[in-house]
Enzyme design. Structure first.
Site, short mmCIF file in Angstrom:
data_model
loop_
_atom_site.label_atom_id
_atom_site.label_comp_id
_atom_site.label_asym_id
_atom_site.label_seq_id
_atom_site.Cartn_x
_atom_site.Cartn_y
_atom_site.Cartn_z
N ASP A 227 0.87 -1.18 0.00
CA ASP A 227 0.00 0.00 0.00
C ASP A 227 0.91 1.23 0.00
OD1 ASP A 227 -2.39 1.59 0.28
OD2 ASP A 227 -1.96 1.81 2.41
N SER A 228 0.31 2.40 -0.19
CA SER A 228 1.08 3.64 -0.08
C SER A 228 1.50 3.90 1.36
CB SER A 228 0.22 4.81 -0.57
OG SER A 228 -0.93 4.91 0.26
N CYS B 5 -4.31 -1.59 -1.95
CA CYS B 5 -4.46 -0.15 -2.18
C CYS B 5 -5.37 0.02 -3.39
CB CYS B 5 -3.08 0.46 -2.46
SG CYS B 5 -3.11 2.21 -2.87
N THR C 124 -5.98 2.79 -4.94
CA THR C 124 -5.40 3.75 -5.88
C THR C 124 -4.37 3.05 -6.77
OG1 THR C 124 -5.72 5.41 -4.18
CG2 THR C 124 -4.33 6.03 -6.02
N GLU D 79 -2.84 8.34 8.43
CA GLU D 79 -1.40 8.05 8.54
C GLU D 79 -0.84 8.65 9.84
OE1 GLU D 79 1.09 6.50 6.56
OE2 GLU D 79 -0.57 5.57 5.46
N CYS E 159 -11.10 2.98 -0.31
CA CYS E 159 -9.70 3.23 0.02
C CYS E 159 -9.40 2.42 1.27
CB CYS E 159 -9.48 4.72 0.28
SG CYS E 159 -7.86 5.10 1.01
N HIS F 54 -7.40 2.78 3.61
CA HIS F 54 -7.19 3.51 4.86
C HIS F 54 -8.50 3.69 5.64
CE1 HIS F 54 -3.27 4.68 3.20
NE2 HIS F 54 -2.95 5.19 4.37
N1 DGL Z 1 -4.81 2.99 0.84
C1 DGL Z 1 -4.80 3.72 -0.43
C2 DGL Z 1 -6.03 3.35 -1.23
O1 DGL Z 1 -6.63 2.32 -0.95
C3 DGL Z 1 -4.54 5.12 -0.08
C4 DGL Z 1 -4.51 6.08 -1.18
C5 DGL Z 1 -3.43 7.10 -1.18
O2 DGL Z 1 -2.29 6.81 -0.79
O3 DGL Z 1 -3.75 8.18 -1.65
O4 DGL Z 1 -6.42 4.01 -2.15
#
Ligand code: DGL
Length: 284
Positions: free
Chosen positions: A14-15, A77, A79, A156, A188, A190
């Site tokens: 993930d990011s 993730c 995204t 975060e 998302c 998060h």
């Molecule tokens: N957890 C990511 C998602 O599911 C976060 C997105 C991001 O880093 O902008 O989209």
């Protein structure tokens, strides 16, 4: 390329810390597996990057996971899935790649008012994966898709219960509440960490859909279909290695705060498009 053996870990990325909501579901559904979780915290949020950048970062992480012996990859993730799933599958032809798809199909079937809200990053909403799912499965319901800039950063930073996060969510949800949507898709990874707050704001009437269980089940099916599931007799308890391109101490705090787990994270660095361990880790 030769496939990694079934004794390898499942690579998850993930990011940042959002994919931990997916990792939690993977632990529950696949208790005999080992996992290697990578958080690209240096580039978080991915939602602020162009589709080309998201694809380059995702491919770099996938190569790293593969080199670490991953037998399968879960893109935890939305995204990155929106921006890179097709490219990842074309690139890693010999190991399965499981991604996140917004749960619009389920939402459309469950909405009694035929009105569904989606909360996701702008990059996910603008991506073709979302458009395809929308057109294919939710063309006959009203869909209000909202980005919530700043929410990933709040999560975060561990602000999952703060007044600032609540104010941000109230603002982002306003069009969804105004439309009287009765199902909200969390697009998302998060966002599951603010479910208690979402419930407070939306009340009990609105159904919240988050796909981590479905993704974990899909990962399990894919492992079985490819004969890659871990041998239960060889396994100890779930074991997970964590790597981050950000501050390992900050990641460890987040891990504790979000999942109640104490685990060490190793530092990762980007070097000319390649993701490398700052120091070799003994476990994998
Ligand atoms: N957890 C990511 C998602 O599911 C976060 C997105 C991001 O880093 O902008 O989209």
């Amino acid at each position: 390329m030769v496939s990694n053996p079934s004794t390898g870990p499942i690579g998850v990325f993930d990011s940042g810390v959002g994919g931990l909501s997916v990792l939690r579901a993977l632990w529950q559904h696949l208790p005999n597996e080992r996992f290697y979780y990578v958080a690209d915290s240096l580039h978080c949020p991915y939602g602020d990057h162009s589709p080309e950048e998201i694809q380059t970062l995702s491919l770099g992480i996938a190569d790293h996971l593969y080199e670490m012996g991953a037998k399968a990859i879960v893109v935890a993730c939305n995204t990155a899935s929106a921006g890179a799933l097709t490219a990842l599958r074309a690139h890693l032809v010999d190991i399965p790649v499981v991604g996140m798809v917004p749960a619009l199909k389920a939402a459309a079937g469950l909405s009694r008012r035929a009105t569904v809200g989606v909360l996701a990053t702008q990059a996910t909403i603008a991506g073709h994966l979302y458009r395809e799912v929308h057109e294919r499965f939710a063309s006959d319901v009203r869909v209000i898709a909202q980005a919530c800039p700043g929410l990933v950063e709040q999560i975060e930073a561990g602000q999952i219960n703060s007044p600032d996060t609540e104010a941000l969510l109230i603002e982002c949800l306003a069009p969804i509440i105004a439309a009287r949507a009765d199902v909200l898709v969390l697009g998302c990874t998060h966002y599951p960490f603010v479910i208690p707050m979402l419930r407070r704001i939306l009340g009990p009437e609105v159904l919240l859909l988050e796909p981590s269980d479905a993704v974990a089940r899909q990962a399990g099916r894919v492992l079985v279909a490819r004969g890659l599931e871990a041998d239960p007799s060889s396994g100890s308890a779930v074991s997970t290695l964590y790597g981050t391109t950000g501050d390992p101490a900050a990641f460890q705090h987040a891990l504790h705060r979000l999942l109640g787990i104490d685990g060490a994270a190793i530092g990762l660095t980007w070097k000319q498009g390649r993701l490398l361990q700052a120091e070799p880790h003994p476990s994998y």
